[in-house]
Write an enzyme that holds these catalytic residues in place. Sequence first.
Site, mmCIF file in Angstrom:
data_model
loop_
_atom_site.group_PDB
_atom_site.id
_atom_site.type_symbol
_atom_site.label_atom_id
_atom_site.label_comp_id
_atom_site.label_asym_id
_atom_site.label_seq_id
_atom_site.Cartn_x
_atom_site.Cartn_y
_atom_site.Cartn_z
ATOM 1 N N HIS A 121 19.986 -13.660 105.458
ATOM 2 C CA HIS A 121 18.974 -12.821 104.824
ATOM 3 C C HIS A 121 18.345 -13.614 103.685
ATOM 4 C CE1 HIS A 121 17.351 -9.481 102.426
ATOM 5 N NE2 HIS A 121 17.525 -8.695 103.474
ATOM 6 N N ASP A 198 28.054 -12.767 101.653
ATOM 7 C CA ASP A 198 27.127 -11.632 101.625
ATOM 8 C C ASP A 198 27.729 -10.536 102.504
ATOM 9 O OD1 ASP A 198 25.157 -9.777 102.118
ATOM 10 O OD2 ASP A 198 23.626 -11.214 102.751
ATOM 11 N N GLN A 201 26.255 -6.021 105.099
ATOM 12 C CA GLN A 201 26.351 -5.358 106.392
ATOM 13 C C GLN A 201 27.793 -5.148 106.854
ATOM 14 O OE1 GLN A 201 23.786 -4.056 107.881
ATOM 15 N NE2 GLN A 201 22.221 -4.961 106.585
ATOM 16 N N LYS A 224 23.881 0.955 101.390
ATOM 17 C CA LYS A 224 24.153 0.742 102.814
ATOM 18 C C LYS A 224 25.481 1.365 103.253
ATOM 19 C CE LYS A 224 21.575 -3.634 102.908
ATOM 20 N NZ LYS A 224 20.379 -3.209 103.653
ATOM 21 N N CYS A 362 13.686 -9.850 106.833
ATOM 22 C CA CYS A 362 14.033 -10.793 105.767
ATOM 23 C C CYS A 362 14.842 -11.961 106.313
ATOM 24 C CB CYS A 362 14.788 -10.109 104.631
ATOM 25 S SG CYS A 362 13.821 -8.848 103.784
#
Length: 405
Positions: A121, A198, A201, A224, A362
């Site tokens: 991303h 990261d 997700q 999220k 992104c």
Amino acid sequence: MGFTDIRKLFPILDQKVNGHPLVYLDSAASAQKPIQVIKTLKHYYERDNANVHRGVHTLSSRATDAYEAARIKVSNFIHAKSEQEIIFTRGTTSSINLVASSYARKVCQEGDEIVISAMEHHSNLLPWQQVAKTTGAVLKYIPLQADGTFSIKDFEQKVTNRTKIVSVSHISNVLGIANPVKQMAAIAHKHGAAIMVDGAQSVPHIKVDVQELDCDFYAFSGHKMCGPTGIGVLYGKKELLEQMEPIEFGGEMIDHVDLHEASWKELPWKFEGGTPIIAGAIGLGVAIDFLEQIGLDVIEEHDKQLTRYVVERMKQIEHLTMYGPEKDRFGLVTFNLDKIHPHDLATVLDTLGVAIRAGHHCCQLLMKHFGASATARASFYLYNTEEDVNQFISALQKTKEYFKE
């Protein structure tokens, strides 16, 4: 509690969009909020609204207790050693930028290396570009295979003794697949490098144990994972955070101020200058309670099973291209249909009450890898059902017919 019952806890889903029952398939961008989180925010602003840490009056004490209790919940949720390792930020983007600005710019010199992948991303790409420009470090990319993934062997060949930091997504927001971050951490550490993960997700869909992964930094966002917008988390190993300097200066993060010098509070507060995102943190704590009540194992299996179901249904649609490996997807599928532009596809689906994402997500480097300027993405979460999938497939078929006319 079944997933049909869970769906009833999300008030926003009980509505019609353009005359059709809402089918929300954009949770990878932002998940919906259960009634418990909504009520918590309302209660805070109606009953406890006050600044934290600064006051001795009752409202301030209640707000402070709830805010710091949320930090403990986050720490336990990702199995950190201590709540001192939990920094509240505005989101994943802010967390990664904090590490890039405070840690990477300090440890990187000209000729050092930062290793990332082209599936990242932009929030996990642009900060490292800036660090490379500022320090003279070299940005190295792990080569991608045809399906957009990379092999651990190729990663190992990219990491050298000049590598200072590795930064990678735990689960890709385009491919929906998990990267082997535990193995990557071991390889990075063998060469003396730190690893940033990261987790935007991954945290909503799977159990995360930062100690087991042995990552040095881990970032994720509340919105999220059924929490409020504007709140995020940076986990960092205590010994690394203690070496880092704040990048925002002002109230709340100081210990002592003289005319020309100042000293900072201990962790975690030295990184939380100014009035923090109090309601957001408290709401995130309630979202964690909600997810843990259902069980992350249960959520993971539901999301994977639903994704398998939609992939099988989509295979039956002619001239539909899905991107990434078919198996082991976590809650999303990225695709293009016929010669229909993804934005046109998403617009028609919206007229049928189906909400998906369209664009480059992104991830322009990954789009270029696939030779696509944009794709469509349907993403699923704990409130989605097979009936949602069936309505989505029906809407895709109707869209094909619409563009043939």
